[in-house]
Scaffold this motif. Structure first.
Motif, mmCIF file in Angstrom:
data_model
loop_
_atom_site.group_PDB
_atom_site.id
_atom_site.type_symbol
_atom_site.label_atom_id
_atom_site.label_comp_id
_atom_site.label_asym_id
_atom_site.label_seq_id
_atom_site.Cartn_x
_atom_site.Cartn_y
_atom_site.Cartn_z
ATOM 1 N N CYS A 70 3.288 -3.774 2.766
ATOM 2 C CA CYS A 70 1.841 -3.810 3.013
ATOM 3 C C CYS A 70 1.269 -2.446 2.668
ATOM 4 O O CYS A 70 1.138 -1.571 3.506
ATOM 5 N N GLY A 72 -2.042 -0.697 0.999
ATOM 6 C CA GLY A 72 -3.412 -0.937 0.554
ATOM 7 C C GLY A 72 -3.827 -2.358 0.855
ATOM 8 O O GLY A 72 -3.695 -2.836 1.968
ATOM 9 N N ASP A 73 -4.303 -3.039 -0.184
ATOM 10 C CA ASP A 73 -4.723 -4.431 -0.023
ATOM 11 C C ASP A 73 -3.582 -5.400 -0.302
ATOM 12 O O ASP A 73 -3.770 -6.611 -0.274
ATOM 13 N N GLN A 74 -2.418 -4.884 -0.586
ATOM 14 C CA GLN A 74 -1.256 -5.711 -0.917
ATOM 15 C C GLN A 74 -0.597 -6.204 0.379
ATOM 16 O O GLN A 74 -0.536 -5.501 1.365
#
Length: 157
Positions: A70, A72-74
């Protein structure tokens, strides 16, 4: 035969707005909105720093990752800190409303009910009799008293 006219939409709307419970509801919403600011300040100023002594002061940073990474936006993150903050805010609001509004009002209403039952048990002679006097009756009594006063102390002309 005359048909009854149905009230217009505006008349119905005006009657709806003039009901007491609509005004009470509007007042409750405004007070609730103002109270929200107080609760948010308590959560941010007191609760979050107490939680921050263990971790971070901002509960929004508490999260868990469901995927392998996880960054950033991942990935898939569960933002359980936001839920915890909202839950604490709700519990604080409910406690303040209960202890400062509901509980005192319930005690007051219980006292009033006990007094009412006490008066009923003592019977009708214990309660003072309320005499309703119309304005006309009061004026007649005043007139009679003035006539009696004039007749007893003064010569009739």
């Amino acid at each position: 035969m005359s048909e009854k006219q149905e009230p217009s939409i505006w008349q119905g709307f005006k009657a709806f707005l003039m009901r007491g419970n609509v005004v009470d509801l509007a007042v409750a919403v405004v007070i609730g909105a103002a109270f929200t600011n107080i609760v948010n300040a308590v959560v941010k100023g007191i609760i979050n720093p107490l939680v921050g002594a263990v971790g971070t002061q901002n509960l929004d940073h508490y999260s868990s990752c469901l995927s392998s990474s996880c960054k950033g936006d991942q990935g898939i993150q569960l933002m359980w800190g936001s839920v915890l903050g909202a839950t604490l805010s709700f519990v604080i609001t409910a406690a303040v409303v209960y202890f400062l509004m509901v509980l005192p009002m319930a005690k007051y209403l219980a006292r009033m009910e006990a007094r009412r039952k006490d008066r009923e048990e003592k019977g009708p002679e214990a309660t003072p009799e309320v005499i309703e006097v119309t304005e006309l009756e009061v004026l007649k009594e005043i007139r009679n008293a003035l006539v009696a006063q004039r007749g007893s102390g003064h010569d009739a002309r």
